[in-house]
Design an enzyme around this catalytic site. Structure first.
Site, PDB file in Angstrom:
ATOM      1  N   LYS A  37      23.991  21.449  77.829  1.00 14.37           N
ATOM      2  CA  LYS A  37      24.737  22.114  76.753  1.00 14.37           C
ATOM      3  C   LYS A  37      24.729  23.606  77.075  1.00 14.37           C
ATOM      4  CE  LYS A  37      24.753  23.505  71.896  1.00 14.37           C
ATOM      5  NZ  LYS A  37      25.012  24.911  72.287  1.00 14.37           N
ATOM      6  N   HIS A  38      25.886  24.137  77.433  1.00 13.66           N
ATOM      7  CA  HIS A  38      25.963  25.546  77.783  1.00 13.66           C
ATOM      8  C   HIS A  38      26.290  26.380  76.540  1.00 13.66           C
ATOM      9  CE1 HIS A  38      25.605  28.565  80.681  1.00 13.66           C
ATOM     10  NE2 HIS A  38      26.286  28.011  81.680  1.00 13.66           N
ATOM     11  N   ALA A  39      26.065  27.696  76.653  1.00  8.86           N
ATOM     12  CA  ALA A  39      26.397  28.607  75.563  1.00  8.86           C
ATOM     13  C   ALA A  39      27.896  28.565  75.284  1.00  8.86           C
ATOM     14  CB  ALA A  39      25.973  30.026  75.931  1.00  8.86           C
ATOM     15  N   GLY A  70      16.727  31.116  75.997  1.00  4.25           N
ATOM     16  CA  GLY A  70      17.460  31.803  74.942  1.00  4.25           C
ATOM     17  C   GLY A  70      16.531  32.645  74.086  1.00  4.25           C
ATOM     18  N   SER A  71      16.909  32.850  72.849  1.00  5.55           N
ATOM     19  CA  SER A  71      16.147  33.694  71.931  1.00  5.55           C
ATOM     20  C   SER A  71      14.918  32.964  71.415  1.00  5.55           C
ATOM     21  CB  SER A  71      17.021  34.112  70.750  1.00  5.55           C
ATOM     22  OG  SER A  71      17.294  32.995  69.921  1.00  5.55           O
ATOM     23  N   LEU A 104      12.033  32.358  76.613  1.00  8.18           N
ATOM     24  CA  LEU A 104      12.583  32.967  75.406  1.00  8.18           C
ATOM     25  C   LEU A 104      12.709  34.485  75.451  1.00  8.18           C
ATOM     26  CD1 LEU A 104      10.603  30.725  72.887  1.00  8.18           C
ATOM     27  CD2 LEU A 104      12.838  30.305  73.950  1.00  8.18           C
ATOM     28  N   GLU A 148      13.289  42.877  72.047  1.00  7.94           N
ATOM     29  CA  GLU A 148      14.078  42.852  73.274  1.00  7.94           C
ATOM     30  C   GLU A 148      15.436  43.483  73.003  1.00  7.94           C
ATOM     31  OE1 GLU A 148      14.931  39.711  76.781  1.00  7.94           O
ATOM     32  OE2 GLU A 148      15.457  38.987  74.784  1.00  7.94           O
TER      33      GLU A 148
END
Length: 333
Positions: A32-34, A84-85, A107, A237
């Site tokens: 599953k891509h962004a 990801g986040s 992350l 970040e």
């Protein structure tokens, strides 16, 4: 089957590093891509099919978050890997754990690069500029906080700001461009707000900080000094070309500040005494990957991953290939 959830900032490399390791380990992968780069995932699938990869070993889904959660719950999914986040990582990690699925989470971080009292300042400045602006600063393991000892603070800061001011912002298709636009309106607005909050919290603006009046999500190379705990430049970040400089009294204080973070993905140490730097990295620096007098995003032969809120598990190298395998014990008389 491994479920791979990947971000937009390296739209082919990110899914490839998961796919390669897991195919070698004998696992199939569903990606599953962004939402910003679903086409990159579909392109990669087509390349694999043309190369002769057996049908079913790698596929791509374009789904919403609710459907993604259902995929994690599916009985054929045996592991979940995600970059990801930390907010998204908490949710995905909880979903995987609730369903007794192994997970690997990367992350992001606010990586500290320490400039010690005996550092080669020219090397440190050149490397830190590269480390902050690599991929427009939209890199999880890029240099973000620069913790500089008082003895070399003025020399480092003056040279660092001069080089950041000289960075050419422009169209990424132009040969002379050194810094292109951010990935999206949302990312641009986030950077603007983080810089504003940091300045309101006591940081000093040494260069940049004002977006040019042009079409596109352009943000200049920016340097903030006197960054304070409790502000984004110190705690969070900043996923863009914004550098946070923090003064330390000495080498020991620099290590304290570097470790004063809820994250821990990468980091760096600049010192002419490499043995001292290696000892600090090995015994005291609480982060996953450390560069000595250098910067680099990732090396396929070395484990990639973090500690604390930067997640757990490793990609790349032999460690990465072993994350989603099971050890089987067979006894015979």
């Amino acid at each position: 089957m491994i479920y791979s959830i990947q971000p937009w900032n390296f739209p082919v490399y990110q899914p490839v590093r998961v796919l390669a390791a897991n195919l070698m380990a004998g696992n199939g992968v569903i990606l599953k891509h962004a939402s910003l780069c679903t086409g990159s995932g579909l392109m990669l699938r087509d390349v694999c099919v043309k190369a002769g990869l057996p049908k079913g070993l790698f596929d791509v889904v374009i789904v919403d978050h609710e459907t993604s959660d259902a995929i994690i719950e599916h009985k054929l999914i045996r592991g979940v890997t995600m970059t990801g986040s930390d907010k998204a990582g908490r949710h995905i990690g909880q979903m995987a754990t609730k369903n007794l699925k192994k997970s690997v989470l990367e992350l992001g971080s606010n990586d500290a690069y320490m400039v010690l009292e005996d550092a080669d300042i020219d090397l440190a400045v050149e490397t830190c500029v590269q480390g902050r602006l690599y991929n427009n600063g939209e890199t999880c393991v890029s240099a973000k906080r620069f913790v500089v000892t008082e003895a070399v603070y003025d020399a480092f800061t003056e040279a660092f700001v001069a080089q950041m001011k000289a960075i050419r912002l422009g169209d990424p298709t132009d040969d002379d461009t050194q810094l292109g636009p951010l990935s999206s309106v949302e990312q641009f607005e986030t950077i603007c707000e983080q810089v504003k909050e940091s300045l309101d919290g006591g940081a000093a603006l040494l260069c940049g900080g004002t977006a040019p009046d042009r079409v596109g999500q352009y943000y200049p190379a920016t340097v903030l000094a006197n960054c304070q705990p409790g502000t984004p430049a110190y705690d969070d970040e900043i996923f863009g070309p914004v550098a946070a400089i923090i003064k330390a009294t000495d080498d020991a204080d620099a290590m304290r500040i570097a470790n004063d973070s809820r994250s821990g993905l990468g980091g760096g140490i600049f010192s002419r005494d490499e043995e001292k730097a290696v000892k600090l990295a090995r015994d005291h620096f609480d982060t996953g990957m450390i560069r000595i007098n250098s910067f680099g995003a990732a090396d396929p032969n070395m484990p990639f991953g973090g500690v604390k809120n930067s997640g757990f598990g490793r990609e790349h190298g032999g460690f990465g290939m072993m994350e989603f395998v099971n050890i089987k014990a067979v006894y015979r008389p």
